[in-house]
Design an enzyme around this catalytic site. Structure first.
Site, PDB file in Angstrom:
ATOM      1  N   TRP A 105      -0.192  31.846 -49.988  1.00  0.00           N
ATOM      2  CA  TRP A 105       0.304  30.471 -50.136  1.00  0.00           C
ATOM      3  C   TRP A 105      -0.771  29.449 -49.816  1.00  0.00           C
ATOM      4  O   TRP A 105      -0.914  28.451 -50.528  1.00  0.00           O
ATOM      5  CB  TRP A 105       1.562  30.245 -49.306  1.00  0.00           C
ATOM      6  N   ASP A 175       2.250  23.440 -44.404  1.00  0.00           N
ATOM      7  CA  ASP A 175       3.292  24.055 -45.221  1.00  0.00           C
ATOM      8  C   ASP A 175       4.104  24.937 -44.266  1.00  0.00           C
ATOM      9  O   ASP A 175       3.644  25.985 -43.840  1.00  0.00           O
ATOM     10  CB  ASP A 175       2.656  24.883 -46.338  1.00  0.00           C
ATOM     11  N   LYS A 199      14.343  28.963 -47.406  1.00  0.00           N
ATOM     12  CA  LYS A 199      14.111  30.071 -46.482  1.00  0.00           C
ATOM     13  C   LYS A 199      14.861  29.868 -45.171  1.00  0.00           C
ATOM     14  O   LYS A 199      15.632  30.716 -44.765  1.00  0.00           O
ATOM     15  CB  LYS A 199      12.614  30.248 -46.251  1.00  0.00           C
TER      16      LYS A 199
HETATM   17  C1  LIG Z   1       8.165  30.210 -50.640  1.00  0.00           C
HETATM   18  C2  LIG Z   1       6.941  29.496 -50.233  1.00  0.00           C
HETATM   19  C3  LIG Z   1       6.310  28.555 -51.064  1.00  0.00           C
HETATM   20  C4  LIG Z   1       6.789  28.260 -52.468  1.00  0.00           C
HETATM   21  O1  LIG Z   1       7.960  27.549 -52.439  1.00  0.00           O
HETATM   22  P1  LIG Z   1       8.647  26.992 -53.778  1.00  0.00           P
HETATM   23  O2  LIG Z   1       9.769  26.198 -53.218  1.00  0.00           O
HETATM   24  O3  LIG Z   1       9.060  28.164 -54.588  1.00  0.00           O
HETATM   25  O4  LIG Z   1       7.643  26.150 -54.491  1.00  0.00           O
HETATM   26  C5  LIG Z   1       5.196  27.905 -50.586  1.00  0.00           C
HETATM   27  N1  LIG Z   1       4.714  28.143 -49.361  1.00  0.00           N
HETATM   28  C6  LIG Z   1       5.292  29.056 -48.532  1.00  0.00           C
HETATM   29  C7  LIG Z   1       4.711  29.268 -47.182  1.00  0.00           C
HETATM   30  C8  LIG Z   1       6.420  29.738 -48.943  1.00  0.00           C
HETATM   31  O5  LIG Z   1       6.996  30.637 -48.121  1.00  0.00           O
END
Ligand SMILES: *Cc1c(COP(=O)(O)O)cnc(C)c1O
Length: 366
Positions: A105, A175, A199
């Site tokens: 990511w 993030d 999540k």
């Molecule tokens: C799942 C995830 C993403 C991507 O998320 P989307 O909502 O599908 O764009 C980005 N960064 C991390 C750390 C993630 O777990």
């Protein structure tokens, strides 16, 4: 009609939601109390929805203790759009953004930022297959960088920062998609936090951004309107139609978290869940093996290999686990192995069932 039974959902996202939240949503689906309409039917310009949005925001602010100079925004486009929006808004021409590259990511985030401006990789653990977060002495920051970007929890590699890296006066951008609200957050240490809700906070479709207001004001006013944080600050996340149902569920999840005792209580529970699973892995005489260094192990996404990474055994494990009601154990397709996600809504009995299953599987096959 067949009655639905719920399995243990250990998948990485969209992920399991608290049962009381689903029950409330089910009760209210035909008509919100005293409103006579479903959340799916109300105008985003109505007082009803304004209240739902305001309450969701107030609940996030209270739970995470967000200082008043930060704004909470409800956006769309997922965390992935933030990979672009962050540099578009915060990375001025000629400036440099620092990225800590700790997994898939973070790599994606840095790649997108490069399309916008100068990127410096301040640290990367790629050479070690992203099996740990960078050590303090490995991080080489750019003096006067526009910001430092980190991925607080790498969902695919199962690596998590336990503390914030020191970045001085440079804004820290995180993030937090896969560990937001899993423990108390020192929001004042960050310039901007973003997370897809699917999540740890709710369903897919809404992305939460927590941004220090002065930073959002840095953006070029000629950026497309929908890509400026400023727009959503000014319009209170109602510039255009927000994902109303997803916002409503996030609000319910926040109420549930509060009723569970808030972030400190949730953190304790998350630590107990992760400890139980890691202990089971670590006492299996190497039959199950977590490749992540102990200090960097994620409490949210536990990755491991079986029998030295024997793919046939791992496939069989996933098949039998699913038959036993433990769903979502295969790792991300890019890395293989197993991955168990232990987000806030995963209860201890699910982890107990899983660790029991691990021991049984080893006894029979190991
Ligand atoms: C799942 C995830 C993403 C991507 O998320 P989307 O909502 O599908 O764009 C980005 N960064 C991390 C750390 C993630 O777990």
């Amino acid at each position: 009609m067949k009655t639905a039974t719920r399995i243990f959902n250990l998948s990485a996202g969209p992920a399991t939601l608290p049962v009381p939240v689903l029950e409330q949503a089910q009760r209210e689906l035909l008509a919100l109390p005293d409103i006579g309409m479903s959340i799916l039917e109300v105008s985003h310009r109505s007082r009803v929805f304004e209240n739902i949005l305001a309450e969701a925001e107030a609940n996030i602010r209270a739970l995470a203790d967000i200082p008043s100079n930060y704004r909470v925004l409800f956006l769309q486009g997922g965390a992935s759009l933030q990979f672009s929006m962050v540099p578009m808004n915060l990375l001025a021409e000629g400036a440099t953004a620092d990225y800590l590259v700790t997994g898939v990511w973070a790599t994606k985030a840095a790649d997108e930022a490069r399309r916008i401006g100068n990127v410096h990789i301040a640290a990367t653990t790629k050479a070690e297959q992203f099996s740990r977060v960078p050590r303090v002495e490995e991080i080489v920051l750019t003096p006067g960088a526009a910001y430092v970007h980190m991925t607080s929890n790498e969902t695919i590699e199962g690596v998590e920062f336990k503390t914030e890296p020191g970045v001085g006066d440079v804004p820290l951008v995180a993030d937090m998609s896969s560990n937001i609200l899993s423990k108390p957050i020192p929001v004042e240490k960050y310039g901007l936090i973003y997370a897809g809700a699917q999540k740890n906070m709710g369903p897919a479709g809404v992305t939460i951004v927590i941004v220090r207001k002065d930073l959002a004001e840095r953006a070029d006013k000629n950026l497309p309107t929908t890509l400026q944080y400023r727009t959503y600050i000014k319009e209170k996340s109602l510039y255009n139609t927000p994902p109303t149902f997803a916002v409503y569920i996030v609000g319910l999840v926040m109420e549930w978290m509060d009723s569970e005792g808030g972030l400190s209580a949730i953190q304790k529970r998350n630590e107990a869940k992760a400890k139980l699973l890691y202990d089971t892995i670590d006492t299996s005489d190497g039959y199950f093996k977590c490749p992540v260094e102990k200090d960097s192990r994620s409490r949210m996404n536990v990755v491991f290999r079986i029998a030295g990474g024997d793919e046939a055994v791992e496939k069989e494990f996933a098949r039998q686990a699913e038959a036993a009601g433990l769903v979502g154990s295969p790792g991300h397709r890019s890395v293989g192995g197993m991955r168990i996600s232990l987000y806030n809504a995963v209860e201890l009995p699910a982890v107990e069932a899983l660790t029991g299953f691990l021991k049984d599987f080893q006894r029979k096959r190991g």
